[in-house]
Design an enzyme around this catalytic site. Sequence first.
Site, PDB file in Angstrom:
ATOM      1  N   CYS A  64       0.807  -1.225   0.000  1.00  0.00           N
ATOM      2  CA  CYS A  64       0.000   0.000   0.000  1.00  0.00           C
ATOM      3  C   CYS A  64       0.841   1.276   0.000  1.00  0.00           C
ATOM      4  O   CYS A  64       1.637   1.516   0.904  1.00  0.00           O
ATOM      5  CB  CYS A  64      -0.895  -0.027   1.244  1.00  0.00           C
ATOM      6  N   TRP A  97      -7.126  -7.599   5.053  1.00  0.00           N
ATOM      7  CA  TRP A  97      -5.704  -7.637   5.421  1.00  0.00           C
ATOM      8  C   TRP A  97      -5.498  -8.633   6.557  1.00  0.00           C
ATOM      9  O   TRP A  97      -6.196  -8.585   7.581  1.00  0.00           O
ATOM     10  CB  TRP A  97      -5.228  -6.251   5.869  1.00  0.00           C
ATOM     11  N   VAL A 130     -12.158  -1.478   5.389  1.00  0.00           N
ATOM     12  CA  VAL A 130     -11.128  -1.770   6.397  1.00  0.00           C
ATOM     13  C   VAL A 130      -9.776  -1.607   5.712  1.00  0.00           C
ATOM     14  O   VAL A 130      -9.389  -2.434   4.892  1.00  0.00           O
ATOM     15  CB  VAL A 130     -11.319  -3.193   6.948  1.00  0.00           C
ATOM     16  N   VAL A 132      -5.487  -0.214   5.433  1.00  0.00           N
ATOM     17  CA  VAL A 132      -4.195   0.116   6.019  1.00  0.00           C
ATOM     18  C   VAL A 132      -3.824   1.474   5.417  1.00  0.00           C
ATOM     19  O   VAL A 132      -4.254   1.767   4.298  1.00  0.00           O
ATOM     20  CB  VAL A 132      -3.119  -0.940   5.652  1.00  0.00           C
ATOM     21  N   TYR A 194      -5.037   4.305  -9.335  1.00  0.00           N
ATOM     22  CA  TYR A 194      -6.149   3.441  -8.898  1.00  0.00           C
ATOM     23  C   TYR A 194      -7.375   3.654  -9.783  1.00  0.00           C
ATOM     24  O   TYR A 194      -8.094   2.714 -10.114  1.00  0.00           O
ATOM     25  CB  TYR A 194      -6.514   3.712  -7.430  1.00  0.00           C
TER      26      TYR A 194
HETATM   27  N1  GSH Z   1      -7.134   7.535   2.544  1.00  0.00           N
HETATM   28  C1  GSH Z   1      -6.512   6.363   3.100  1.00  0.00           C
HETATM   29  C2  GSH Z   1      -6.553   5.269   2.054  1.00  0.00           C
HETATM   30  C3  GSH Z   1      -6.071   3.927   2.548  1.00  0.00           C
HETATM   31  C4  GSH Z   1      -6.404   2.792   1.557  1.00  0.00           C
HETATM   32  O1  GSH Z   1      -7.293   2.929   0.710  1.00  0.00           O
HETATM   33  N2  GSH Z   1      -5.665   1.652   1.689  1.00  0.00           N
HETATM   34  C5  GSH Z   1      -5.946   0.521   0.830  1.00  0.00           C
HETATM   35  C6  GSH Z   1      -4.668  -0.228   0.488  1.00  0.00           C
HETATM   36  S1  GSH Z   1      -3.602   0.637  -0.609  1.00  0.00           S
HETATM   37  C7  GSH Z   1      -6.812  -0.489   1.571  1.00  0.00           C
HETATM   38  O2  GSH Z   1      -6.523  -0.822   2.693  1.00  0.00           O
HETATM   39  N3  GSH Z   1      -7.854  -0.996   0.920  1.00  0.00           N
HETATM   40  C8  GSH Z   1      -8.713  -1.992   1.514  1.00  0.00           C
HETATM   41  C9  GSH Z   1      -9.960  -2.215   0.738  1.00  0.00           C
HETATM   42  O3  GSH Z   1     -10.124  -1.580  -0.316  1.00  0.00           O
HETATM   43  O4  GSH Z   1     -10.770  -3.026   1.182  1.00  0.00           O
HETATM   44  C10 GSH Z   1      -5.103   6.709   3.519  1.00  0.00           C
HETATM   45  O5  GSH Z   1      -4.449   7.508   2.809  1.00  0.00           O
HETATM   46  O6  GSH Z   1      -4.626   6.239   4.552  1.00  0.00           O
END
Ligand code: GSH
Length: 332
Positions: A64, A97, A130, A132, A194
């Site tokens: 990530c 995760w 959910v 990270v 993305y």
């Molecule tokens: N705005 C958040 C975005 C975090 C985010 O989208 N992380 C992704 C991984 S790159 C995630 O955990 N996605 C889980 C999912 O889509 O279920 C940040 O900058 O911390």
Amino acid sequence: MPQLVDGKWETGDVAASEMKDGAFYREPTRFHSWITTDGSPGPDGQSALPAETGRYQLFVSFLCPWASRTLMIRNLKGLQHIISVSIAEPELGENGWTYAEPQDAGPRVSGIRFQHELYTASDPHYTGKVSVPVLWDRKQGRIVNNESADIIRIFNTAFNHLSGNRLDFYPQKLRPEIERWNAPIYEKVNNGVYRAGFAKTQRSYEEAATSLFEMLDRLEAHLSQSRYIAGTHFTEADIRLFVTLIRFDCAYHGAFKCNLRRLEDYPNLSNYLREIYQWPGVRETARIDQIKRGYYSIAHINPTRIVPMGPALDLDRPHDRARLDGRGVVTL
Ligand SMILES: N[C@@H](CCC(=O)N[C@@H](CS)C(=O)NCC(=O)O)C(=O)O
């Protein structure tokens, strides 16, 4: 992607809320408390907890880029002994995760195997994605903040009296310039990859990929004159750009179809990338093997989940950035 609905883990395409007419829209994060030296309110009046050694923990995955920002500033600010880290497997599976071994997260919760356990411990009725990174309070057993843009600013100042590190990645006098770049870099580059990769229509893919490469062309021109994004000093704007650039050729070019050009085809961007990668403490936060495993395991964009062998990258070869005026990081 699976997600929590009223505190229960539900599999299937429940996070369809992030898709609209075939285009991807990132959901806002929900936990935005702050940490300050003495627990006084954050910069925008946020409720805050006091900085303490060993109290807070980061839950991340190397896939990530948002998590990588937080790991990078943790190392650059010398917080390794103050903030502990738990690293999830890079593949985002049916359980979200997942940690290979149960993670000690303090006295309030038992060993954490899944990221969603952090969310339900914080809000038993949580509904939503959910993600990270998570900045976790081991003492109270709850999430402090799950927004990387906030976490990097917390790390920039809150623990200075404990670490003795006075490097300032968000200096007052450079803030307008940093913000001027952060906004289009977020929209067109960090999130743009993305939007290209998760698009479900030709049109939304082409819109995202077009604005992404226009922005990379603009950054290439800017970095031909400027050592760093905000000028002669390295700032959080560089951290925010770096985490996407380092994933570009090994993941986004293939898995997300961002393939008009490779990053290697941009002389200034690729030299800039190598300069930062070669700094002490940075490469540990950018694990190319895990990044590839993570992105190529996303089933709806790569059904066979085969991880490509290449590209062969040599990020240790010399860079040419010393030709531009560079003054490192501002010190408080
Ligand atoms: N705005 C958040 C975005 C975090 C985010 O989208 N992380 C992704 C991984 S790159 C995630 O955990 N996605 C889980 C999912 O889509 O279920 C940040 O900058 O911390």
